[in-house]
Design a protein around this motif. Sequence first.
Motif, PDB file in Angstrom:
ATOM      1  N   ASP A 507      65.600  69.562  23.892  1.00 58.56           N
ATOM      2  CA  ASP A 507      66.925  69.401  24.282  1.00 58.56           C
ATOM      3  C   ASP A 507      67.129  70.924  24.368  1.00 58.56           C
ATOM      4  OD1 ASP A 507      66.892  69.659  21.819  1.00 58.56           O
ATOM      5  OD2 ASP A 507      69.318  68.612  21.711  1.00 58.56           O
ATOM      6  N   ARG A 511      70.716  75.610  19.456  1.00 57.82           N
ATOM      7  CA  ARG A 511      71.345  75.195  17.580  1.00 57.82           C
ATOM      8  C   ARG A 511      70.642  74.213  17.078  1.00 57.82           C
ATOM      9  NH1 ARG A 511      74.491  71.479  23.077  1.00 57.82           N
ATOM     10  NH2 ARG A 511      72.729  69.684  22.946  1.00 57.82           N
ATOM     11  N   GLU A 513      69.434  71.442  16.786  1.00 58.94           N
ATOM     12  CA  GLU A 513      68.861  70.191  16.867  1.00 58.94           C
ATOM     13  C   GLU A 513      68.026  70.725  17.617  1.00 58.94           C
ATOM     14  OE1 GLU A 513      70.933  66.750  19.813  1.00 58.94           O
ATOM     15  OE2 GLU A 513      71.986  68.430  20.229  1.00 58.94           O
ATOM     16  N   ASP A 520      65.807  63.722  28.212  1.00 59.16           N
ATOM     17  CA  ASP A 520      65.589  64.697  29.082  1.00 59.16           C
ATOM     18  C   ASP A 520      64.306  65.065  29.172  1.00 59.16           C
ATOM     19  OD1 ASP A 520      67.182  64.293  26.884  1.00 59.16           O
ATOM     20  OD2 ASP A 520      67.914  66.539  26.645  1.00 59.16           O
ATOM     21  N   TRP A 570      66.003  56.447  28.427  1.00 57.59           N
ATOM     22  CA  TRP A 570      65.394  57.623  27.043  1.00 57.59           C
ATOM     23  C   TRP A 570      64.429  57.286  27.041  1.00 57.59           C
ATOM     24  CZ3 TRP A 570      70.596  58.858  28.567  1.00 57.59           C
ATOM     25  CH2 TRP A 570      70.402  59.709  28.278  1.00 57.59           C
ATOM     26  N   HIS A 794      68.703  74.019  28.604  1.00 53.82           N
ATOM     27  CA  HIS A 794      68.927  72.718  28.439  1.00 53.82           C
ATOM     28  C   HIS A 794      68.599  72.224  29.727  1.00 53.82           C
ATOM     29  CE1 HIS A 794      71.096  70.410  24.996  1.00 53.82           C
ATOM     30  NE2 HIS A 794      70.533  69.200  25.878  1.00 53.82           N
TER      31      HIS A 794
HETATM   32  C1  BGC Z   1      71.259  65.953  23.251  1.00 51.55           C
HETATM   33  C2  BGC Z   1      70.244  66.152  25.119  1.00 51.55           C
HETATM   34  C3  BGC Z   1      70.866  64.170  24.237  1.00 51.55           C
HETATM   35  C4  BGC Z   1      71.721  63.747  24.144  1.00 51.55           C
HETATM   36  C5  BGC Z   1      71.814  62.650  23.952  1.00 51.55           C
HETATM   37  C6  BGC Z   1      71.893  65.456  22.939  1.00 51.55           C
HETATM   38  O1  BGC Z   1      72.778  65.869  21.720  1.00 51.55           O
HETATM   39  O2  BGC Z   1      71.475  67.612  23.556  1.00 51.55           O
HETATM   40  O3  BGC Z   1      69.942  66.625  25.758  1.00 51.55           O
HETATM   41  O4  BGC Z   1      70.058  64.280  25.501  1.00 51.55           O
HETATM   42  O5  BGC Z   1      72.469  64.216  22.974  1.00 51.55           O
HETATM   43  O6  BGC Z   1      72.649  61.613  24.138  1.00 51.55           O
END
Ligand code: BGC
Length: 918
Positions: A507, A511, A513, A520, A570, A794
């Motif tokens: 994503d 950060r 994540e 995505d 998703w 992103h």
């Molecule tokens: C991510 C997204 C992802 C989303 C899902 C986020 O924290 O960065 O890109 O698709 O969560 O809701």
Amino acid sequence: MKSLTLIFLMSATLLFVGCAAQMSVQTDTTVTVNELRCEYHTDPLGIDIASPRLSWIIESAGRNYSQSAYQVLVATTPEKLSRGHGDLWDSGKVKSNSSNQIIYEGRKLQSNMCCNWKVRVWDNKGNVSSWSEQARWTMGLLNATDWKAKWIGDGLVRKEKVGKERKNGRTVDKFERRYLPVTYLRKEFAVSKPIRRAYIYATALGLYELYINGERAGDDYFTPGWTEYQKRIYYRCYDVAGLVRSNGVNVIGATVGDGWYIMLHNMIHAGRQTGLLAQLHIEFADGTTEIIGTDPSWKMTTDGPVLSSDIYNGEHYDARKELTGWAIAGFEDSNWKPAVPSEDVNAILSAHPGAPIQKVMEIKPVEVTEPKPGVFVFNMGQNFSGWARLKVKGDAGIKVTLRFAEMLNPDGTVYTENLRSAKVTDSYILKGLGEEIWEPRFTYHGFQYVEVTGYPGKPDADAITGVVVYSNSQADGAFECSNPMLNKLYSNIVWGQRSNYFETPTDCPQRDERLGWTGDAQVFIRTGTYNMDVAAFFTSWLITLNDNQYQDGQYPVIAPIGDPGSSPGWSDAAIICPWVIYQVYGDTRILQTHYEQMNQWIEYMTKNSSNLLRKCWGFGDWLNLDAKETPKEVINTAYFAYSTSLMAKIATVLGRNEDAKKYEQLFTDIKKAFNDAYVDANAKVMGDTQTAYLLALSFNLLPKEKRALAAEHLIERLKEKNWHLSTGFLGVSLLLPTLTELGRLDIAYQLLTNETYPSWLYSVTQGATTVWERWNSYTKEKGFGDAGMNSFNHYAYGSAGQWMFSTVAGIDTDGPGFRKITIRPRPGGNLTFVKASYKSVNGDIAAHWRIEGDKLKLDVTIPANTTATIYIPAKEAESVTESGIKAAQAQGLTFLRVEQGNAVFTAGSGQYKFESQI
Ligand code: BGC
């Protein structure tokens, strides 16, 4: 409508060519066969697929080249191949017009085998090309029993269970991270006779770097990759024949860092200890072989210079602790300890099929500032993923600290709030021996700015070099037009992809994540295919996604790692992404491989719906701007229908006709349920939002008679926003293609070229160098959006890239694998020219249109062995010329029809220069 003279001339040429072919000694020198690849890679090492697929690209000088047959030779040695002896496979002359997805059908391939190959092709007149240059692939370790090595490590626990916690509604183990040094491992061994071949296979729990006699094996990073470790771990193979000494003592050295395996986000399937598994296979000139593998006879230390490394938090290095010469023979290792067995893993070891992460380019800073005394900020001019290489000179013990950020605070210091818990900090302690150059190995950052503190004196601009690192796939696309803002948008889209196609489609790169978010990935994939050759990258990630499927058929929202539960839009990536890979690369195997599991997802959705309506949880149209959101059940049911419709197509491609019928029926039933529940008599879709209409129209969910009305509603929803979008991640990818389909190119262009919020170009006006997570992640007036979720890199909203290629430039595939191509530029948006190219699996395609007065000029390149349907905007078909003559009479072209203001032709391969009156 070719003139008689032309037909006569052409037949004369054919006759001549025919005679030449009959004499048949001459090969066709106007044709070459290039770019041989195996499983999407050039000369790959360690393939573990029993019947790998081969491909090549034909280059032909003239027009209209098509392949009628090929011959592939595969041999165990280059010498045999040179003599034309395909001891593994001589395909003979195979009648086929395919030049990719050619399945190896020779002798059974064995582990660690080298396969040398070449190919030649015949055209449709019987002329044969020369043989291609030789290419090769090697086979990996095909059986678990081929692995003789043992997992080893330092025995240290890097993640400790400290209790339980609630996460996503479940009670899971709670872990605490321990930041420990990188492990160094070494093994000395003697060789006393000439070596013919030497390959080393390696993998790790964590990340490794491998050295033979001090030389690094390979140029890829973040090896062995990121998988669902409990199920599968990828391994890599390196040809090290040139590095192993035939006479004397050799050393295999390895460093092992924590990487994704230990990263704290990975709480569900947590790894606790790092480990290495490696084995060197040597084949001597006398035919004997030897395997040197990891085992407790290896020595290890954690008392090296890398004090700690972490994907999110950065790497810390003390150069005073460097172990000079540790990976060469004779190093004094008496204070190293014997390696210990690493933690138990019971995963499948398979060859990494993906694109290697590499250092792809370097960036020099555009500005250095000092917002506070001793705090230097390097502006790299571009947001990207990778790291900074530091150059420094000073006394031993001085510590230089680097922090990374995407944006600056108003006072010029780095803005790091949006990185959340990720520390994103590297540090380097000098050894004090003159100029020192350092870069990390087991961490990466997403950044445009580097803050340097502790630097001895004032750093020069060359103290920091940006090293751009990502999954390095061949760059395929190029796009340029007369609107500089759109060019910047295109550049931002490409940089978003470069930053986020990082082993998995992530994503964001900055950060805490950086995860393989499936939603995505699916909205962006088609754009991704235009920018880079992502077949291998997705082959790899789709294996991981399928490894992550839950027993009940649900696909997760993140892969690897998974996450309990699924989300519509998703989880559907598991069907959408393979379908796109098939569309773009003609890859049926990817459909075949995952078919049963995809089917389980459809079954899960069927079971978990009420009368086919999916009233379940989901992320919805994530980050949309509508005051009233698109109801989740509308989105969820629409995606259920869409995935089912794709499954019907996939089943047809695979020849599973019964299944196809079953899915078609299911699609019809879902469609009916959708209409009964969510669509009223006036074609209003429940929610009445842009995305609700986009889903219904794009996924073909409405009866014919309601489409036009629904289209009107969509247009009203855009009009009431003064022709601005309000869609989130899911709606946005459908917006421009759907409007085009509805004949509203004008609105599509307006949306793409809007510069006011919310729009694609808004972030460009705010100085963006990548695509942002939110339409307003930053505004010059209001500053930063909510730091809790505000990435400046992103790619999801970058899904407009697809439309820029397919519609603005007009390059698209017509059916699977770009065997048939559509060239249909659609001028609009005040653009005066567009120049785009795309390297397809069959070779280069290009379209360059420009408007000059009342003329449209269009240059087109169509690769050998493909045909195209070319649409030329023209007032009258008669007015169209090609290279100065009437297009209908030009070689390679056949006039088809007039359609919606276009003269339509079919074309064989070649280069064409059209002109028309518009
Ligand atoms: C991510 C997204 C992802 C989303 C899902 C986020 O924290 O960065 O890109 O698709 O969560 O809701």
